[in-house]
Scaffold this motif. Structure first.
Motif, PDB file in Angstrom:
ATOM      1  N   PHE A  59      -4.402   1.059  -9.452  1.00 31.19           N
ATOM      2  CA  PHE A  59      -5.666   1.620  -8.991  1.00 31.19           C
ATOM      3  C   PHE A  59      -5.768   1.668  -7.469  1.00 31.19           C
ATOM      4  O   PHE A  59      -6.611   2.360  -6.916  1.00 31.19           O
ATOM      5  N   LEU A  60      -4.923   0.892  -6.796  1.00 37.03           N
ATOM      6  CA  LEU A  60      -4.872   0.876  -5.340  1.00 37.03           C
ATOM      7  C   LEU A  60      -3.432   1.039  -4.878  1.00 37.03           C
ATOM      8  O   LEU A  60      -2.499   0.683  -5.602  1.00 37.03           O
ATOM      9  N   THR A  61      -3.288   1.551  -3.688  1.00 32.66           N
ATOM     10  CA  THR A  61      -2.001   1.583  -3.022  1.00 32.66           C
ATOM     11  C   THR A  61      -2.196   0.877  -1.688  1.00 32.66           C
ATOM     12  O   THR A  61      -3.327   0.760  -1.200  1.00 32.66           O
ATOM     13  N   SER A  62      -1.112   0.372  -1.096  1.00 36.19           N
ATOM     14  CA  SER A  62      -1.253  -0.349   0.163  1.00 36.19           C
ATOM     15  C   SER A  62      -0.121  -0.005   1.111  1.00 36.19           C
ATOM     16  O   SER A  62       0.937   0.480   0.696  1.00 36.19           O
ATOM     17  N   SER A  63      -0.390  -0.267   2.388  1.00 37.13           N
ATOM     18  CA  SER A  63       0.632  -0.097   3.418  1.00 37.13           C
ATOM     19  C   SER A  63       0.354  -1.095   4.533  1.00 37.13           C
ATOM     20  O   SER A  63      -0.803  -1.410   4.824  1.00 37.13           O
ATOM     21  N   LEU A  64       1.433  -1.605   5.135  1.00 33.63           N
ATOM     22  CA  LEU A  64       1.294  -2.521   6.264  1.00 33.63           C
ATOM     23  C   LEU A  64       1.168  -1.711   7.540  1.00 33.63           C
ATOM     24  O   LEU A  64       1.897  -0.740   7.744  1.00 33.63           O
ATOM     25  N   ARG A  65       0.218  -2.136   8.385  1.00 37.46           N
ATOM     26  CA  ARG A  65       0.000  -1.452   9.661  1.00 37.46           C
ATOM     27  C   ARG A  65      -0.086  -2.492  10.766  1.00 37.46           C
ATOM     28  O   ARG A  65      -0.669  -3.560  10.564  1.00 37.46           O
ATOM     29  N   PRO A  66       0.448  -2.158  11.907  1.00 33.47           N
ATOM     30  CA  PRO A  66       0.362  -3.097  13.036  1.00 33.47           C
ATOM     31  C   PRO A  66      -1.091  -3.384  13.404  1.00 33.47           C
ATOM     32  O   PRO A  66      -1.967  -2.548  13.223  1.00 33.47           O
ATOM     33  N   SER A  67      -1.304  -4.576  13.913  1.00 29.85           N
ATOM     34  CA  SER A  67      -2.636  -4.985  14.362  1.00 29.85           C
ATOM     35  C   SER A  67      -2.549  -5.412  15.818  1.00 29.85           C
ATOM     36  O   SER A  67      -1.619  -6.125  16.199  1.00 29.85           O
ATOM     37  N   ALA A  68      -3.501  -5.011  16.607  1.00 27.95           N
ATOM     38  CA  ALA A  68      -3.528  -5.405  18.016  1.00 27.95           C
ATOM     39  C   ALA A  68      -3.884  -6.872  18.188  1.00 27.95           C
ATOM     40  O   ALA A  68      -3.629  -7.461  19.235  1.00 27.95           O
ATOM     41  N   LYS A  74      -2.488  -5.423   5.804  1.00 31.33           N
ATOM     42  CA  LYS A  74      -2.245  -4.643   4.592  1.00 31.33           C
ATOM     43  C   LYS A  74      -3.490  -3.815   4.306  1.00 31.33           C
ATOM     44  O   LYS A  74      -4.539  -4.363   3.978  1.00 31.33           O
ATOM     45  N   TYR A  75      -3.363  -2.503   4.460  1.00 29.89           N
ATOM     46  CA  TYR A  75      -4.471  -1.584   4.208  1.00 29.89           C
ATOM     47  C   TYR A  75      -4.388  -1.058   2.786  1.00 29.89           C
ATOM     48  O   TYR A  75      -3.295  -0.733   2.307  1.00 29.89           O
ATOM     49  N   TYR A  76      -5.528  -0.962   2.137  1.00 26.97           N
ATOM     50  CA  TYR A  76      -5.617  -0.489   0.759  1.00 26.97           C
ATOM     51  C   TYR A  76      -6.396   0.818   0.694  1.00 26.97           C
ATOM     52  O   TYR A  76      -7.312   1.042   1.480  1.00 26.97           O
ATOM     53  N   SER A  77      -6.032   1.647  -0.271  1.00 24.89           N
ATOM     54  CA  SER A  77      -6.803   2.852  -0.584  1.00 24.89           C
ATOM     55  C   SER A  77      -6.673   3.111  -2.079  1.00 24.89           C
ATOM     56  O   SER A  77      -5.737   2.636  -2.736  1.00 24.89           O
ATOM     57  N   THR A  78      -7.627   3.850  -2.624  1.00 22.99           N
ATOM     58  CA  THR A  78      -7.602   4.115  -4.057  1.00 22.99           C
ATOM     59  C   THR A  78      -6.596   5.219  -4.382  1.00 22.99           C
ATOM     60  O   THR A  78      -6.324   6.101  -3.576  1.00 22.99           O
ATOM     61  N   THR A  79      -6.077   5.134  -5.578  1.00 24.47           N
ATOM     62  CA  THR A  79      -5.208   6.164  -6.130  1.00 24.47           C
ATOM     63  C   THR A  79      -6.086   7.077  -6.992  1.00 24.47           C
ATOM     64  O   THR A  79      -7.248   6.740  -7.270  1.00 24.47           O
TER      65      THR A  79
END
Length: 108
Positions: A59-68, A74-79
């Motif tokens: 139900f969700l997908t995620s991706s790692l993104r750099p943080s300042a 780990k950012y999540y968004s719906t599928t």
């Protein structure tokens, strides 16, 4: 206000799917958004496992993104399946809330 943990458990998944369908976000930010909406006793230890369950269910997908300000986030968004599940859960919640309201109104 103190919420019954079982009641919160029943509505947490639809809330997470709603928030993450509105915009991609990372776990701690989601926690603070929910706390700002009135779920003041909600903590990361409740939200992170729920995010993991929703991701494992597809139900969700995620991706790692750099943080300042530290390690990658780990950012999540719906599928598409998550959006459909969100609609299903909200409809079920509305039905349940309506039935509870009926019992309350009839027994006051």
């Amino acid at each position: 206000m103190t919420y019954d943990p079982q009641m919160l458990k029943g509505i947490l998944a639809p809330l997470l799917l709603l928030l993450l369908d509105t915009r991609e976000d990372y776990g701690y930010s989601v926690v603070t958004r929910l706390q700002g909406a009135g779920f003041t006793e909600l903590n990361e230890g409740t939200v992170y496992p729920a995010l993991t369950r929703l991701e494992k269910a597809g139900f969700l997908t995620s991706s790692l993104r750099p943080s300042a300000s530290g390690p990658a986030r780990k950012y999540y968004s719906t599928t598409p399946a998550g959006r459909a599940e969100h609609q299903r859960l909200l409809a079920a919640w509305a039905d349940l809330a309506g039935a509870v309201d009926t019992v309350i109104k009839e027994n006051r």
